[in-house]
Design an enzyme around this catalytic site. Structure first.
Site, PDB file in Angstrom:
ATOM      1  N   LYS A   1      10.057   3.128   6.409  1.00  0.00           N
ATOM      2  CA  LYS A   1       9.169   3.228   7.741  1.00  0.00           C
ATOM      3  C   LYS A   1      10.025   2.731   8.883  1.00  0.00           C
ATOM      4  CE  LYS A   1       4.577   3.824   9.602  1.00  0.00           C
ATOM      5  NZ  LYS A   1       3.311   3.913   9.945  1.00  0.00           N
TER       6      LYS A   1
ATOM      7  N   MET B   1      -0.638  32.404 -23.502  1.00  0.00           N
ATOM      8  CA  MET B   1       0.473  31.864 -24.331  1.00  0.00           C
ATOM      9  C   MET B   1       0.001  30.809 -25.345  1.00  0.00           C
ATOM     10  SD  MET B   1       3.506  32.907 -25.177  1.00  0.00           S
ATOM     11  CE  MET B   1       4.152  33.542 -23.589  1.00  0.00           C
TER      12      MET B   1
ATOM     13  N   PHE C   1       0.779  -1.214   0.044  1.00  0.00           N
ATOM     14  CA  PHE C   1      -0.064  -0.051  -0.113  1.00  0.00           C
ATOM     15  C   PHE C   1       0.878   1.344   0.053  1.00  0.00           C
ATOM     16  CE2 PHE C   1      -2.377   3.485   2.350  1.00  0.00           C
ATOM     17  CZ  PHE C   1      -3.411   3.477   1.658  1.00  0.00           C
ATOM     18  N   GLN C   2       0.488   2.209  -0.883  1.00  0.00           N
ATOM     19  CA  GLN C   2       0.977   3.440  -1.012  1.00  0.00           C
ATOM     20  C   GLN C   2       2.825   3.057  -1.339  1.00  0.00           C
ATOM     21  OE1 GLN C   2       0.254   6.030   1.860  1.00  0.00           O
ATOM     22  NE2 GLN C   2      -1.499   6.913   0.673  1.00  0.00           N
TER      23      GLN C   2
END
Length: 581
Positions: A163, A479, A113-114
């Site tokens: 982590k 632009m 996850f992530q």
């Protein structure tokens, strides 16, 4: 020494490096670091609303203070959202350290996850990156990351921290001076090259000092040395978009910005020069135009800290690998020591004055609408004595600001040059305001670009930052529309904004003061009201919808093929030149 968690080691290392502020957004993979931040209380954290904004805010902080910007984001989408700002910092040589969370080491490669391959993703858009798997190496890695980010050609460095490494413990001691095994940038130029360069400058009949953002990065002393070199040599000075402010805009030898939207005199001087002295610039395509026609009869000297930039785009006659600040110091000393007389450049300046007489930045005011150039000049007139810090988004308003807002000092002009990132200006202004709390900071914006990171109105409100936003609202992606007009027979495909917000009400919803300016009669009073308010202000200045940004060198054209006004596109150009447009 007692053991500390990786998160505590990180915070202590940042404090040892003098970090005072971090821009970031929390998430699961960096919660140990955020807890350490909370417990420490020694570093101010600025909570942005999007990770891209964190990187641009860090850039604004770095550019305006000269200190490296620091970013803290979580894994996965936190890291990927930061990619644009990391790339922007790489292109514009901005010192920045981006700390990203990562899933625990045991889960790396499992599509956890992530999880994202942050090191792989940032390999080609950062100056260097790390994946730290051992807490015992974390402190030294952080110190090395700051060394790499700030030495040589500055740039972004990414440190990815799993982590479990943030939680695991190890000992930390502040390391001594960093000496990287392989990365040792050459700071001082070799003396014979400096002497040769000054002999060439003294002998030149049509010299030009072509300056860039490297002078800004080298510090205020480099700008002072540039002014002295210009004075003793008599040479005209021009600058890239990133170098504005290195030489004062009111200086008598100032030609203005060069390149695609540069002045006629700057581009013609570069084309007709017999010597180009490039100081801290990189001959990018927006400056050179068509390479085979770029300054064809000049000898070229290139001073750059980055060896790989030399001869990358344009072959030069004398390469000098060095920090441009140190090189300028040596150049001034050598020029004086060799007793070179001040060159007689009378004929050269006569040519330049004839090009200046073209008044390439002139425009015609309208009775019904505010011309955007007029709005910029009115803003300059009202603020220049306060020496404001100006940021911009990207588009026509950016070029008009570069052309019409004169900068007298370095570190006052913050814009996205190499990457051209819409959404840069507001978070950059926030970062600049954090770093310069007493300064007047104004983001000159377009109504399309400002919406890219408009959620950062909340960040400014939360930290009570008196940032000002001055929107040139023409209801178009200006632009894009200009190129569609010139190149695609005015087929305005998806360049008009059909559903714009009420910027005044939107600002008020975030706690800002909102001001709307719709007529010339309201312009000066509206700007004054913006400046008189001591909190954040958003100004919706309605300008002429179809105004174009001239001068302009069409893509792939030469400096001598500049368009000075719209009539040249349809009526006065030959078929070959029209094809370039």
């Amino acid at each position: 020494m007692t053991e500390k968690s990786g998160a505590d080691i990180l915070i202590e290392a940042l404090c040892d490096l003098g970090v005072e502020v971090v821009f970031g957004y929390p998430g699961g993979a960096v919660l140990p670091i955020y807890d350490a931040l909370f417990r420490s209380g020694r570093i101010k954290h600025i909570l942005v609303r999007h990770e891209q904004a964190a990187t641009h805010a860090a850039e604004g902080y770095a550019r305006s203070t000269g200190k490296p910007g620091v970013v803290l984001v979580t894994s996965g989408p936190g890291a990927t959202n930061a990619i644009t700002g990391i790339t922007d910092a790489l292109m514009d040589s901005i010192p920045m350290v981006v700390i990203t969370g990562q899933v625990p080491t045991a889960l790396i490669g499992t599509d956890a996850f992530q999880e994202a391959d942050t090191v792989g993703i940032t390999r080609h858009c950062s100056k260097h990156n790390y994946l730290v798997k051992d807490p015992a190496k974390l402190g030294a890695t952080i110190h090395e990351a700051f060394y790499i980010a700030t030495s040589g050609r500055p740039g972004p460095v990414v440190v990815d921290i799993p982590k479990d490494v943030q939680v695991a413990t190890a000992r930390y001691a502040k390391p001594g001076p960093i000496r990287h095994k392989t990365y040792r940038p050459q700071v001082k130029a070799d003396q014979p090259s400096i002497e040769a360069a000054m002999d060439m400058l003294a002998a030149a009949e049509r010299p030009v000092l072509y300056t860039g953002g490297g002078i800004i990065n080298a510090g205020p002393a480099a700008s002072q040395l540039l002014c002295e070199l210009a004075r003793i040599s008599g040479a005209p000075v021009t600058s890239t978009l990133m170098g504005l402010g290195a030489y004062p805009a009111t200086g008598s030898q100032w030609l203005g910005m060069l390149g695609m939207h540069g002045t006629y005199e700057a581009n013609m001087a570069m084309n007709k020069a017999d010597l180009v002295v490039c100081l801290g610039a990189r001959f990018d395509d927006r400056v050179t135009g068509r390479l085979d026609a770029f300054s064809p009869n000049s000898r070229k000297i290139h001073v750059d800290i980055d060896r790989s930039s030399i001869n990358k785009n344009v072959r030069v006659d004398l390469p000098i690998v060095a920090d441009v600040g140190h090189a300028l110091e040596d150049m001034v000393r050598v020029f004086k020591a060799r007793r070179h007389p001040k060159p007689d450049l009378t004929e050269w300046w006569q040519m330049i004055e004839e090009w200046r007489d073209k008044q390439s930045l002139a425009f015609t005011d309208l009775e019904s609408d505010i011309m955007p150039q007029r709005a910029i000049r009115a803003l300059w007139q009202a603020t220049h004595k306060r020496n404001p810090i100006i940021t911009t988004e990207v588009g026509q308003h950016q070029m008009w600001a570069a052309q019409h807002f004169g900068f007298e000092a370095p570190n006052k002009w913050l814009t996205s040059g190499g990457l051209g990132t819409m959404g840069y200006g507001l978070p950059a202004a926030i970062g600049a305001q954090i770093g310069n709390p007493k300064a007047l900071v104004i983001d000159i914006a377009g109504e399309a670009s400002i919406q890219m990171n408009i959620q950062e109105l909340g960040t400014a409100a939360q930290y009570r930052l008196p940032v000002k936003i001055f929107i040139l609202n023409n209801e178009y992606m200006g632009m894009v529309r200009q190129w569609q007009e010139l190149t695609y027979s005015s087929r305005y495909s998806e360049s008009y904004s059909d559903a714009l917000p009420d910027f005044v009400k939107l600002g008020e919803a975030y706690g800002w003061k909102g001001i709307r300016i719709e007529t010339m009669g309201e312009l000066d009073d509206g700007i004054a009201a913006m400046l008189d308010y001591d909190g954040p202000v958003i100004v919706d200045c309605r300008v002429a919808k179809l105004a174009n940004c001239f001068p302009m060198i069409p893509s792939g054209a030469a400096h001598t093929e500049m368009l000075l006004q719209a009539s040249e596109v349809s009526g006065e150009m030959d078929d070959e030149a029209k094809a370039l447009v």
